[in-house]
Design a protein around this motif. Structure first.
Motif, PDB file in Angstrom:
ATOM      1  N   LEU A 129     -27.886  -7.700   1.268  1.00  0.00           N
ATOM      2  CA  LEU A 129     -27.087  -8.757   1.882  1.00  0.00           C
ATOM      3  C   LEU A 129     -26.752  -9.890   0.911  1.00  0.00           C
ATOM      4  N   ARG A 130     -27.386  -9.902  -0.257  1.00  0.00           N
ATOM      5  CA  ARG A 130     -27.020 -10.906  -1.251  1.00  0.00           C
ATOM      6  C   ARG A 130     -25.590 -10.702  -1.746  1.00  0.00           C
ATOM      7  N   ARG A 131     -25.065  -9.504  -1.531  1.00  0.00           N
ATOM      8  CA  ARG A 131     -23.692  -9.198  -1.952  1.00  0.00           C
ATOM      9  C   ARG A 131     -22.673  -9.490  -0.859  1.00  0.00           C
ATOM     10  N   ALA A 132     -23.144  -9.933   0.293  1.00  0.00           N
ATOM     11  CA  ALA A 132     -22.236 -10.161   1.418  1.00  0.00           C
ATOM     12  C   ALA A 132     -21.309 -11.336   1.123  1.00  0.00           C
ATOM     13  N   GLN A 133     -20.073 -11.183   1.536  1.00  0.00           N
ATOM     14  CA  GLN A 133     -19.064 -12.209   1.325  1.00  0.00           C
ATOM     15  C   GLN A 133     -18.331 -12.505   2.631  1.00  0.00           C
ATOM     16  N   ARG A 134     -17.604 -13.598   2.623  1.00  0.00           N
ATOM     17  CA  ARG A 134     -16.811 -13.949   3.803  1.00  0.00           C
ATOM     18  C   ARG A 134     -15.828 -12.817   4.114  1.00  0.00           C
ATOM     19  N   GLY A 135     -15.782 -12.421   5.377  1.00  0.00           N
ATOM     20  CA  GLY A 135     -14.933 -11.319   5.798  1.00  0.00           C
ATOM     21  C   GLY A 135     -15.670 -10.011   5.929  1.00  0.00           C
ATOM     22  N   ASP A 136     -16.876  -9.931   5.335  1.00  0.00           N
ATOM     23  CA  ASP A 136     -17.691  -8.734   5.520  1.00  0.00           C
ATOM     24  C   ASP A 136     -18.211  -8.678   6.953  1.00  0.00           C
ATOM     25  N   PHE A 143     -26.288 -16.386   7.964  1.00  0.00           N
ATOM     26  CA  PHE A 143     -24.863 -16.072   7.977  1.00  0.00           C
ATOM     27  C   PHE A 143     -24.241 -16.569   9.279  1.00  0.00           C
ATOM     28  N   ARG A 144     -23.093 -17.215   9.162  1.00  0.00           N
ATOM     29  CA  ARG A 144     -22.351 -17.677  10.337  1.00  0.00           C
ATOM     30  C   ARG A 144     -21.296 -16.656  10.706  1.00  0.00           C
ATOM     31  N   GLY A 145     -21.191 -16.389  11.993  1.00  0.00           N
ATOM     32  CA  GLY A 145     -20.215 -15.421  12.471  1.00  0.00           C
ATOM     33  C   GLY A 145     -18.885 -16.053  12.820  1.00  0.00           C
ATOM     34  N   GLY A 146     -17.821 -15.311  12.553  1.00  0.00           N
ATOM     35  CA  GLY A 146     -16.476 -15.751  12.886  1.00  0.00           C
ATOM     36  C   GLY A 146     -16.042 -15.283  14.260  1.00  0.00           C
ATOM     37  N   ASP A 147     -14.756 -15.342  14.505  1.00  0.00           N
ATOM     38  CA  ASP A 147     -14.205 -15.073  15.833  1.00  0.00           C
ATOM     39  C   ASP A 147     -14.431 -13.646  16.307  1.00  0.00           C
ATOM     40  N   ARG A 148     -14.562 -12.705  15.388  1.00  0.00           N
ATOM     41  CA  ARG A 148     -14.721 -11.304  15.789  1.00  0.00           C
ATOM     42  C   ARG A 148     -16.178 -10.915  16.033  1.00  0.00           C
ATOM     43  N   GLY A 173     -23.817  -4.626  18.359  1.00  0.00           N
ATOM     44  CA  GLY A 173     -23.035  -5.831  18.096  1.00  0.00           C
ATOM     45  C   GLY A 173     -22.643  -5.918  16.637  1.00  0.00           C
ATOM     46  N   CYS A 174     -21.909  -6.970  16.298  1.00  0.00           N
ATOM     47  CA  CYS A 174     -21.499  -7.162  14.904  1.00  0.00           C
ATOM     48  C   CYS A 174     -21.260  -8.642  14.639  1.00  0.00           C
ATOM     49  N   LEU A 175     -21.464  -9.021  13.394  1.00  0.00           N
ATOM     50  CA  LEU A 175     -21.227 -10.390  12.944  1.00  0.00           C
ATOM     51  C   LEU A 175     -20.187 -10.356  11.834  1.00  0.00           C
ATOM     52  N   ASP A 176     -19.078 -11.018  12.077  1.00  0.00           N
ATOM     53  CA  ASP A 176     -17.996 -11.141  11.099  1.00  0.00           C
ATOM     54  C   ASP A 176     -18.294 -12.380  10.251  1.00  0.00           C
ATOM     55  N   ILE A 177     -18.734 -12.185   9.009  1.00  0.00           N
ATOM     56  CA  ILE A 177     -19.235 -13.293   8.194  1.00  0.00           C
ATOM     57  C   ILE A 177     -18.130 -14.290   7.879  1.00  0.00           C
ATOM     58  N   ASP A 178     -18.382 -15.542   8.286  1.00  0.00           N
ATOM     59  CA  ASP A 178     -17.432 -16.628   8.045  1.00  0.00           C
ATOM     60  C   ASP A 178     -17.962 -17.624   7.018  1.00  0.00           C
ATOM     61  N   ASP A 179     -19.301 -17.706   6.911  1.00  0.00           N
ATOM     62  CA  ASP A 179     -19.925 -18.633   5.964  1.00  0.00           C
ATOM     63  C   ASP A 179     -21.376 -18.198   5.795  1.00  0.00           C
ATOM     64  N   ALA A 180     -22.038 -18.738   4.768  1.00  0.00           N
ATOM     65  CA  ALA A 180     -23.440 -18.406   4.537  1.00  0.00           C
ATOM     66  C   ALA A 180     -24.180 -19.603   3.973  1.00  0.00           C
ATOM     67  N   LEU A 181     -25.414 -19.750   4.406  1.00  0.00           N
ATOM     68  CA  LEU A 181     -26.342 -20.736   3.875  1.00  0.00           C
ATOM     69  C   LEU A 181     -27.369 -19.939   3.083  1.00  0.00           C
ATOM     70  N   ALA A 182     -27.358 -20.037   1.756  1.00  0.00           N
ATOM     71  CA  ALA A 182     -28.127 -19.129   0.902  1.00  0.00           C
ATOM     72  C   ALA A 182     -29.359 -19.801   0.300  1.00  0.00           C
ATOM     73  N   ASP A 183     -30.422 -18.997   0.153  1.00  0.00           N
ATOM     74  CA  ASP A 183     -31.638 -19.424  -0.550  1.00  0.00           C
ATOM     75  C   ASP A 183     -32.117 -20.793  -0.081  1.00  0.00           C
ATOM     76  N   VAL A 184     -32.429 -20.891   1.186  1.00  0.00           N
ATOM     77  CA  VAL A 184     -32.806 -22.178   1.780  1.00  0.00           C
ATOM     78  C   VAL A 184     -34.255 -22.511   1.418  1.00  0.00           C
ATOM     79  N   THR A 185     -34.460 -23.582   0.681  1.00  0.00           N
ATOM     80  CA  THR A 185     -35.793 -23.997   0.245  1.00  0.00           C
ATOM     81  C   THR A 185     -36.208 -25.354   0.810  1.00  0.00           C
ATOM     82  N   SER A 186     -35.323 -25.996   1.573  1.00  0.00           N
ATOM     83  CA  SER A 186     -35.651 -27.261   2.231  1.00  0.00           C
ATOM     84  C   SER A 186     -34.733 -27.421   3.434  1.00  0.00           C
ATOM     85  N   ASP A 187     -35.080 -28.339   4.293  1.00  0.00           N
ATOM     86  CA  ASP A 187     -34.292 -28.533   5.511  1.00  0.00           C
ATOM     87  C   ASP A 187     -32.867 -28.960   5.142  1.00  0.00           C
ATOM     88  N   PRO A 188     -31.856 -28.176   5.557  1.00  0.00           N
ATOM     89  CA  PRO A 188     -30.475 -28.511   5.206  1.00  0.00           C
ATOM     90  C   PRO A 188     -29.870 -29.603   6.072  1.00  0.00           C
TER      91      PRO A 188
END
Length: 219
Positions: free
Chosen positions: A87-94, A156-161, A115-130
């Motif tokens: 999933l580190r290779r996942a991009q928006r639209g995947d 990962f944030r899901g889009g409209d689909r 179900g499915c998640l249409d990736i719209d954004d990602a919060l990566a490598d979280v090491t502290s409260d965002p």
């Protein structure tokens, strides 16, 4: 395109039920840590708690993916857990397609697409409260805020689909052979065990398998 196995499995006392009309309930796995706010307890999800032992009702659970909140999300430990490295290779639209083990009464278990998640954004490598954001309701963020352990997870944030399906889609040997480039079916393993071994880790799906999943899930 990615395929991720979610929900309770054969090692849990609870089961995700499949009903005769094809509808289902996806029961989340329990957390390893005791409940503490803002984690969710199974009793906070009454439509799911009725499908688990009473001993589970006060336990913290890991509701992931989350399609109940205004923003659909999915989280994983893409940096630490080998099963999620892809999933580190996942991009928006995947698309992340979710597979789950469902039980139909006495007829036993089977794998289904749920179900499915249409990736719209990602919060990566979280090491502290965002801080506050679209990720607030995700199970990884809830757990980290409860335990103060920020272990480089991704959300990962899901889009409209993005959607949880109204009806489960069977994922049997036939579908497996369509999705995976190479499949072997050892005589000493059941079909269910073999599919489980192929989907233990999050799989990146390309080629004809990706086309079939996209067509099947984005109906």
């Amino acid at each position: 395109m990615f395929l991720a196995n979610v929900g309770v499995n054969a090692g849990h006392a609870a089961r995700s039920p499949l009903f005769v009309d094809g509808t289902f309930k996806l029961v989340p796995i329990p957390e390893q840590h005791p409940w503490r706010a803002p984690m969710l307890r199974l009793r906070d999800l009454p439509h799911l708690s009725i499908h688990a032992p009473r001993s589970w009702h006060g336990r913290a659970v890991h509701l992931d993916p989350d399609f109940t909140s205004p923003t659909p999300t999915y989280g994983d430990n893409c940096s630490r857990a080998g099963r999620a490295f892809s999933l580190r290779r996942a991009q928006r639209g995947d698309l992340i397609v979710f597979l789950a083990r469902l039980h139909l009464d006495h007829r036993g278990a089977g794998f289904h697409l749920v179900g499915c998640l249409d990736i719209d954004d990602a919060l990566a490598d979280v090491t502290s409260d965002p801080g506050p954001g679209w990720w607030d309701a995700n199970a990884h963020v809830r757990r980290a805020r409860a335990t103060n352990r920020w272990d480089t997870f991704w959300v990962f944030r899901g889009g409209d689909r993005s959607q949880i399906f109204q009806h489960a889609i069977p994922f049997t040997r036939r579908e497996s052979e369509t999705v995976f480039e190479e499949t072997r079916w050892p005589d000493h393993r059941t079909e269910l065990q073999t599919i489980g071994s192929y989907t233990r880790a999050v799989r990146r799906i390309e080629g004809p398998g990706e086309e079939w999943l996209r067509t099947t899930c984005l109906f």
